[in-house]
Write a protein that holds these residues in place. Sequence first.
Motif, PDB file in Angstrom:
ATOM      1  N   ALA A  20      -9.727  -0.350 -10.112  1.00  0.00           N
ATOM      2  CA  ALA A  20      -8.390  -0.844 -10.766  1.00  0.00           C
ATOM      3  C   ALA A  20      -7.155  -0.368 -10.123  1.00  0.00           C
ATOM      4  N   LEU A  21      -7.195   1.165 -10.102  1.00  0.00           N
ATOM      5  CA  LEU A  21      -6.086   1.905  -9.333  1.00  0.00           C
ATOM      6  C   LEU A  21      -6.042   1.553  -8.045  1.00  0.00           C
ATOM      7  N   LEU A  22      -7.014   1.142  -7.176  1.00  0.00           N
ATOM      8  CA  LEU A  22      -6.939   0.551  -6.064  1.00  0.00           C
ATOM      9  C   LEU A  22      -6.455  -0.763  -5.995  1.00  0.00           C
ATOM     10  N   VAL A  23      -6.691  -1.593  -6.755  1.00  0.00           N
ATOM     11  CA  VAL A  23      -6.327  -2.908  -6.612  1.00  0.00           C
ATOM     12  C   VAL A  23      -4.676  -3.043  -6.984  1.00  0.00           C
ATOM     13  N   ALA A  24      -4.316  -2.101  -7.929  1.00  0.00           N
ATOM     14  CA  ALA A  24      -3.004  -2.021  -8.198  1.00  0.00           C
ATOM     15  C   ALA A  24      -2.177  -1.494  -6.983  1.00  0.00           C
ATOM     16  N   PHE A  25      -2.804  -0.671  -6.357  1.00  0.00           N
ATOM     17  CA  PHE A  25      -1.920  -0.164  -4.994  1.00  0.00           C
ATOM     18  C   PHE A  25      -1.880  -1.165  -4.064  1.00  0.00           C
ATOM     19  N   PHE A  26      -3.026  -2.049  -3.716  1.00  0.00           N
ATOM     20  CA  PHE A  26      -3.057  -2.942  -2.906  1.00  0.00           C
ATOM     21  C   PHE A  26      -2.037  -4.149  -3.273  1.00  0.00           C
ATOM     22  N   ALA A  27      -1.910  -4.544  -4.567  1.00  0.00           N
ATOM     23  CA  ALA A  27      -0.925  -5.571  -5.237  1.00  0.00           C
ATOM     24  C   ALA A  27       0.579  -4.838  -5.227  1.00  0.00           C
ATOM     25  N   GLY A  28       0.732  -3.551  -4.937  1.00  0.00           N
ATOM     26  CA  GLY A  28       2.201  -3.479  -4.992  1.00  0.00           C
ATOM     27  C   GLY A  28       2.651  -3.364  -6.407  1.00  0.00           C
ATOM     28  N   VAL A  29       2.092  -3.013  -7.224  1.00  0.00           N
ATOM     29  CA  VAL A  29       2.429  -2.996  -8.655  1.00  0.00           C
ATOM     30  C   VAL A  29       3.499  -1.895  -9.036  1.00  0.00           C
TER      31      VAL A  29
END
Length: 66
Positions: A20-29
């Motif tokens: 979840a944290l890595l997805v947030a990183f790649f999504a630019g949140v």
Amino acid sequence: MFEKNVGTVDRTVRIVVGLALLVAFFAGVGGSWNWLFLIGIVPLVTGLTKTCPAYSLFGIRTCPKP
């Protein structure tokens, strides 16, 4: 190298949180603080390897002894 000390539930939570944290990183949140989401690598790696160096230091284990 390290003894396995992370149980099934703990492992699952670590993998989910790490992803979840890595997805947030790649999504630019996070905007300019986006790089902080890279901390997700730590729980992901400890979940995948079933070992936690911090648990070893403190003598904690969440998995049954072999």
